[in-house]
Write an enzyme that holds these catalytic residues in place. Structure first.
Site, PDB file in Angstrom:
ATOM      1  N   PRO A 154       0.827  -1.122  -0.026  1.00  0.00           N
ATOM      2  CA  PRO A 154      -0.024  -0.110   0.009  1.00  0.00           C
ATOM      3  C   PRO A 154       0.775   1.400  -0.009  1.00  0.00           C
ATOM      4  O   PRO A 154       1.913   1.372   0.712  1.00  0.00           O
ATOM      5  CB  PRO A 154      -0.941   0.104   1.448  1.00  0.00           C
ATOM      6  CG  PRO A 154      -0.914  -1.643   1.772  1.00  0.00           C
ATOM      7  CD  PRO A 154       0.368  -2.254   0.980  1.00  0.00           C
ATOM      8  N   CYS A 155       0.135   2.355  -0.698  1.00  0.00           N
ATOM      9  CA  CYS A 155       1.111   3.500  -0.928  1.00  0.00           C
ATOM     10  C   CYS A 155       0.506   4.725  -0.855  1.00  0.00           C
ATOM     11  O   CYS A 155       1.021   6.013  -0.977  1.00  0.00           O
ATOM     12  CB  CYS A 155       1.517   3.591  -2.289  1.00  0.00           C
ATOM     13  SG  CYS A 155       0.029   3.547  -3.585  1.00  0.00           S
ATOM     14  N   PRO A 156      -0.804   5.060   0.006  1.00  0.00           N
ATOM     15  CA  PRO A 156      -1.181   6.241   0.630  1.00  0.00           C
ATOM     16  C   PRO A 156      -0.242   7.173   0.996  1.00  0.00           C
ATOM     17  O   PRO A 156      -0.379   8.587   0.686  1.00  0.00           O
ATOM     18  CB  PRO A 156      -2.371   5.960   1.342  1.00  0.00           C
ATOM     19  CG  PRO A 156      -2.800   4.545   1.059  1.00  0.00           C
ATOM     20  CD  PRO A 156      -1.473   4.113   0.612  1.00  0.00           C
TER      21      PRO A 156
END
Length: 433
Positions: A154-156
């Site tokens: 995940p990269c938010p």
């Protein structure tokens, strides 16, 4: 940016001007916190539950989502097994593809995610021998063995599209990818993430990530690539990290661009080529007004261009190319000269094509009639926008697939026994193994 204890948009405030030493300290604190989240309970499965094949490269997929990276890898493995023409022709038709996919040099064993609808999508489209595991990766004590581990963690917290938080807890889920590597020591791994990870925290975040992957016993190769350079009708920059275990005598090289402007390159694939035939039958699309933020920049490409990056949100989907171009009338203010009623967001079918999923790929909306059609559609937009474009995944995987063919026939040719590294390389991370 830093997050403070407030609700709404005001909860994000400009961060102090961290020094590199400050960033390093924050990173090590957060890594330690992430390691502490591991639940030391019994495993959910035994090795006997997995359908391994000794004549294939067995695949373990983490943060698998809807399966874009997985499908591209499988396609690359099929291409080297049966030939490009045969593989790509079969890829257009589900029945033909399903009859051939078992010939790929890659064999999926296990896939993990926590996104319910994405796993339903994965299950609809991958063979039923794959063990699909819906569980928070931080609560998995031990991981199954495999020859290659995949994952777009995940990269938010890295994304340039939102608040960029050095200490965002989502930045550190990659530690559990590394736990898997330390425990199982696969020959190869492929990880993918957004461009923003390169510059967050003055570059120290990315530097730490690469060092941590290397500490697990791997030579790490990384590159920022643009999906449109590999036949994807979309401007989408992503970072790939490919790791080769230290005792494997193989040097990975990123594939050369196949599309672009220049001698020997194919033309970029346009929106007209990708979705032109859907103009009269686009299928369902997200409906609703356009926010001030949405209208702060151009959202519309011409038919002869490539799409803007497909995001993980129906509300943020680009505008369909038909009609007049958007017009800038002020700083951070654009309008539709021909009116909102003559413009719409790209449909699910259209963004599926733009992300190079085949038409036969089925996406689950959860079938929850208690939420609106927009809400159900948004779950599909999220899955597709989060995915690695299939043809980009295929391109990145192709050099590995070509090497695997020889490796499976003669593994001793590539094993440097005298240099083999053990899990002691991960001691500096103090990872549970």
């Amino acid at each position: 940016m830093v997050k403070i204890n407030e609700r709404g948009r005001g909860k994000f405030k400009p961060a102090p001007d961290y020094t590199i030493e400050d960033v390093k300290r924050i990173l090590m604190e957060k890594i330690a916190e992430e390691i502490d989240t591991v639940v030391e309970d019994e495993s959910d499965f035994t090795e006997q539950e997995f359908k391994y094949k000794t004549n294939k490269f067995n695949v373990v997929s983490l943060f698998c989502g809807a399966g874009g990276l997985d499908l591209g890898l499988e396609l690359a493995g099929l291409e080297v097994a049966v030939g490009t023409d045969k593989a790509m022709e079969a890829f257009k038709d589900k029945e033909k593809y399903d009859s051939l996919r078992h010939e790929s040099v890659f064999h999926h064993v296990y896939s993990n995610d926590i996104f319910k609808e994405a796993l339903e999508t994965y299950q609809k489209n991958f063979p039923n021998h794959v063990y699909i595991h819906r569980k928070d990766i931080r609560k998995i004590k031990s991981f199954p063995k495999g020859n290659i581990v995949l994952g777009g963690f995940p990269c938010p917290g890295f994304s340039e599209a939102g608040p960029r938080l050095v200490d965002d807890k989502r930045n550190f889920l990659y530690i559990h990818f590394i736990r898997c590597l330390v425990q199982t020591q696969p020959e190869v791994f492929i990880a993918e993430n957004v461009k923003g990870m390169l510059t967050l925290g003055k570059g120290e975040v990315f530097k730490q990530i690469v060092e941590d992957f290397a500490a697990a016993g791997y030579r790490v190769y990384h590159k920022l690539v643009n999906a449109r350079d590999y036949g994807v009708p979309q401007i989408r920059e992503r970072v790939f990290l490919v790791g080769i275990r230290n005792d494997i005598d193989y040097k990975y090289e990123f594939p050369k661009e196949t599309h672009g402007i220049g001698k020997g390159l194919l033309p970029f694939v346009t929106l007209k080529e990708a979705i032109g035939d859907l103009r009269d039958n686009p299928g369902k699309y997200y409906k609703g007004s356009y926010s001030t933020i949405y209208m702060s920049r151009n959202r519309k490409k011409r038919w002869d261009e490539q799409s803007f990056t497909i995001q993980a949100s129906g509300r943020q989907a680009p505008i369909h190319p038909d009609g007049l171009p958007m017009k800038k009338i002020d700083t951070n203010k654009w309008i539709f000269p021909d009116g909102e009623e003559n413009n719409r967001r790209l449909s699910v079918k259209e963004i599926q094509r733009i992300q190079t999923f085949p038409d036969w790929y089925q996406f689950s909306d959860g079938n929850n009639m208690k939420i609106s059609e927009n809400g159900r559609l948004d779950k599909i937009y999220k899955q597709i926008g989060n995915a690695v474009p299939v043809l980009l995944a295929r391109a990145i995987s192709k050099p590995i697939a070509e090497w695997v063919v020889d490796y499976l026939n003669n593994p001793n040719k590539y094993i440097k026994k005298e240099d083999k590294k053990s899990n002691q390389n991960a001691i500096q991370l103090e990872l549970p193994v």
